[in-house]
Design an enzyme around this catalytic site. Structure first.
Site, short mmCIF file in Angstrom:
data_model
loop_
_atom_site.label_atom_id
_atom_site.label_comp_id
_atom_site.label_asym_id
_atom_site.label_seq_id
_atom_site.Cartn_x
_atom_site.Cartn_y
_atom_site.Cartn_z
N ASP A 17 0.81 -1.28 0.03
CA ASP A 17 0.10 0.03 0.04
C ASP A 17 0.84 1.15 0.14
O ASP A 17 2.17 1.04 0.45
CB ASP A 17 -0.77 -0.01 1.29
CG ASP A 17 -1.48 1.32 1.57
OD1 ASP A 17 -2.12 1.88 0.67
OD2 ASP A 17 -1.54 1.78 2.68
N ASP A 36 -0.31 4.98 0.98
CA ASP A 36 -0.61 5.97 1.91
C ASP A 36 -0.53 5.48 3.50
O ASP A 36 -1.28 4.53 3.62
CB ASP A 36 -1.70 6.77 1.77
CG ASP A 36 -1.75 7.78 0.46
OD1 ASP A 36 -0.75 8.24 0.31
OD2 ASP A 36 -2.77 7.73 -0.05
N ASP A 52 -1.52 -0.83 5.89
CA ASP A 52 -2.33 -0.43 7.08
C ASP A 52 -3.67 -0.53 7.24
O ASP A 52 -4.18 0.06 8.34
CB ASP A 52 -1.59 0.86 7.41
CG ASP A 52 -2.51 1.91 6.54
OD1 ASP A 52 -2.34 2.06 5.33
OD2 ASP A 52 -3.05 2.86 7.20
#
Ligand SMILES: [Mg+2]
Length: 228
Positions: free
Chosen positions: A12, A14, A184
């Site tokens: 991922d 961000d 996250d």
């Protein structure tokens, strides 16, 4: 060959490789300032902006909203004032995000070491195409990344299987059993990766409690160097 069963690692972007939260705060201030709204007192401030923004991106993950509806709707719901130019506010905000988003500390060193060990490294991100590309272009890690796959360009957002399919195809690797998704977000990265048939690694720097069952959980990206 890499020293684990994995060959392709999907990251991922961000709040996994890049510090989104810090850039978001700067971009919000900057946008209100350049739009002459620096003195605007919005109840709840940054915290409420984040709550609204996250709620709308979650609706996009469920396929209920388009990206454009998220980008304008967040200002409508956060600022709640007649006569504001939400499109101009969002443009200035996006420009701020593109300017301010930096790699998280240690991310580059971890990626360099994983590349040296022979892993294929790619990025799968829900976001606005030009911003994610601009961040990557000036990050210093572009040379390490096989594919940068963005929901805005694919037309499907994590957890939708189509974006994971695109990421594997663009990475030149088709074997799910040797692919690991690192991120996250439990709803997009972990649930999405798992539903697609990938092993998952939950990046949980704040040690949030949860009931998901990722294959791995880490609090710092450096821990990947022991797992892989
Ligand atoms: Mg994220």
């Amino acid at each position: 060959m890499p020293g684990s069963k994995y060959r392709l690692i999907l990251f991922d972007l961000d709040n996994t490789l890049f510090d989104f939260d810090a850039a978001e705060e700067l971009a919000l201030e900057q946008s209100l300032r350049v739009n002459g709204l620096a003195d605007l007192k919005v109840p709840g401030g940054l915290g409420r902006y984040r709550e609204v923004n996250q709620r709308l991106w979650a609706a996009l993950e469920r396929g209920e909203l388009t990206q454009e509806q998220v980008l304008l709707g967040r200002w409508e719901q956060y600022l709640e004032q007649e006569g504001l130019d939400y499109a101009a506010i969002d443009r200035a905000y996006l420009r701020g995000l593109a300017e301010h988003k930096q790699l998280l500390e240690g991310a580059e060193a971890v990626l360099r070491e994983l590349a040296r060990r022979g892993y294929i490294l790619s990025i799968v991100t829900n976001g606005v195409g030009w911003i994610q590309r601009e961040n990557m272009a000036r990050s210093g890690i572009a040379d390490l990344i096989a594919a940068l796959v963005i929901s805005d360009e694919v037309g499907a957002a994590k957890p939708d299987a189509r974006i994971f399919e695109a990421a594997m195809a663009q990475s030149g690797w088709q074997e799910k059993a040797s692919t690991l998704m690192v991120g996250d977000s439990l709803s997009s990265d972990i649930a999405g990766g798992k539903a697609f048939g990938l092993d998952t690694c939950y990046f949980n720097p704040k040690g949030k409690a949860h009931h998901a069952a990722p294959n791995f959980e880490i609090r710092a990206l450096e821990e990947l160097l022991d797992l892989l």
